[in-house]
Scaffold this active site. Structure first.
Site, short mmCIF file in Angstrom:
data_model
loop_
_atom_site.label_atom_id
_atom_site.label_comp_id
_atom_site.label_asym_id
_atom_site.label_seq_id
_atom_site.Cartn_x
_atom_site.Cartn_y
_atom_site.Cartn_z
N MET A 152 0.86 -1.19 0.00
CA MET A 152 0.00 0.00 0.00
C MET A 152 0.89 1.23 0.00
O MET A 152 1.77 1.38 0.86
CB MET A 152 -0.93 0.00 1.22
CG MET A 152 -2.00 -1.07 1.17
SD MET A 152 -3.10 -1.06 2.63
CE MET A 152 -2.04 -1.87 3.83
N CYS B 42 -3.75 -1.99 -10.10
CA CYS B 42 -4.04 -0.59 -9.79
C CYS B 42 -5.21 -0.06 -10.62
O CYS B 42 -5.17 -0.13 -11.84
CB CYS B 42 -2.81 0.27 -10.03
SG CYS B 42 -3.06 2.00 -9.60
N LYS C 166 -0.16 -10.14 -9.01
CA LYS C 166 -1.40 -9.71 -8.39
C LYS C 166 -2.23 -8.98 -9.43
O LYS C 166 -1.71 -8.14 -10.18
CB LYS C 166 -1.14 -8.80 -7.20
CG LYS C 166 -2.43 -8.41 -6.46
CD LYS C 166 -2.17 -7.40 -5.35
CE LYS C 166 -3.49 -7.02 -4.69
NZ LYS C 166 -3.33 -5.87 -3.77
#
Length: 385
Positions: free
Chosen positions: A33, A117, A157
């Site tokens: 993060m 994102c 991811k």
């Protein structure tokens, strides 16, 4: 496809999570993060429980160009192992060179790749969650990172896709595994959802069915308690969970997760005195990592998360949000009632949520998923997931 949900259960529901040669008994990963998962915060979380703790996202271009800010972000404690770094990039050449540099300079032990994102300034250039739609380019980027990393494990991811009309996670996961990724993680929202609404855990279950059994599939989205993690594993069959916003102001969540996956009773929730002590420890670690001035300024944004649900007056909250030193912090924390119990309504979503919206993409982005061209100017220095 019909997904069968098993009832949630306690006890060890999973074997140790293995990422390449590395294994950890607690199948939990701290999500990168921006502005949060620096070395100080990761150390605080590691003190609470076991897991994989990933640093803030690093751009491949920033690494290759030896950007000073990028290199300042690459900070690990001496006893931090494995050292996990997340890379973002859209150019196979930059990604390969960045992975090679990580090996040559021994910067990290494990590379995670960010294709999740949803931020408009990233997707409008074809990066982040927009990129897996371009399957040929996606394959080239993942393969370049794997080849550049040598024997260091690479994971990926991603999100479900761009929006409900453009799901990409199943094909992208197969491509990633075929290209050498040793694990895949899915944030079970589309880019258009951003962080709003509920994560679709059934997408994690479908991904687990689509990926070879020996490849770990990690679930991400709406893990705000240890029971959430157990429920996700039971309902989806995933091999581990990725925790992001759920640990903001609650680093002890990792201790709860460690206990839950080991079949132990959960620790009692902290009272306000224990929360204050954790907040102070966080501030000290940030000051050690960033220097006193930057560290104490950085802790300010965490105050509201730590105090969520507690009956703390607005004046004291405001003062804590403007704290200027550890001594000042001590004085303000001394005004809290240390015996105040943890509030029952403090669980649940925290951090950014926002609202869903149209995903901004480059012109004609959706015309040809097999176009391998590198999008112009997409290597922006931005994080997300």
């Amino acid at each position: 496809m019909t997904v069968q949900y098993a009832p949630a259960r306690r006890g060890r529901v999973l074997p140790p999570l293995r990422i390449g040669p590395y294994a950890v008994d607690t199948p939990v990963v701290l999500a990168p993060m921006a502005g949060i998962t620096n070395a100080g915060f990761r150390r605080l979380c590691r003190e609470q429980g076991a897991g994989y703790y990933v640093c803030e996202m690093i751009t491949a271009r920033g690494l290759v160009e030896k950007n000073p800010l990028t290199f300042r972000m690459i900070a690990f404690d001496g006893d931090e192992h494995p050292r996990s770094m997340q890379l973002y990039g859209v150019d196979p050449a930059s990604m390969r060179r960045a992975a090679e540099m990580i090996v040559e300079r021994d910067l990290a032990d494990h590379i995670d790749m960010n294709f999740g994102c949803p931020v408009p300034k990233v997707t409008r250039r074809g990066g982040g969650a927009a990129l897996p739609f371009k399957r040929k380019l996606f394959e080239r980027i993942v393969r370049a990172a794997v080849e550049g990393a040598g024997d260091r494990p690479v994971t990926v991811k991603m999100r479900i896709g761009i929006d409900d009309e453009h799901h990409t996670h199943l094909e992208a996961a197969r491509i990633a595994v075929d290209s050498g990724a040793v694990a895949v993680a899915l944030h079970a929202r589309t880019a258009s959802q951003r962080y709003s609404g509920a994560a679709d855990w059934s997408a994690i279950a479908r991904l687990r069915e689509a990926v070879p059994a020996h490849v770990p599939v990690l679930g991400n989205g709406d893990i705000f308690s240890a029971q959430d993690a157990l429920d996700m594993v039971a309902r989806t069959g995933c091999d581990g969970v990725v925790v992001g916003r759920g640990c903001l102001g609650r680093p002890w969540l990792f201790g709860d997760l460690e206990a839950a996956f080991a079949g132990r009773e959960l620790p009692a929730p902290p009272n306000l005195g224990q929360v204050a002590a954790t907040l102070r420890r966080h501030a000290v670690l940030l000051c050690e990592h960033m220097g006193d001035h930057k560290g104490i300024r950085d802790v300010r944004k965490h105050v509201a998360w730590y105090l969520k649900g507690f009956p703390v007056g607005s004046d004291l909250r405001r003062s804590l949000g403007m704290v200027t030193s550890i001594g000042h912090l001590d004085d303000l924390l001394a005004e809290l009632d240390p015996h105040e119990p943890f509030p029952a309504d403090a669980d649940g979503p925290r951090g950014r949520q926002g609202s869903p919206g149209r995903v901004v993409l480059p012109e004609h982005w959706l015309d040809d998923p097999d176009d391998p061209s590198v999008p112009f100017g997409a290597d922006v220095e931005h994080s997300g997931g």
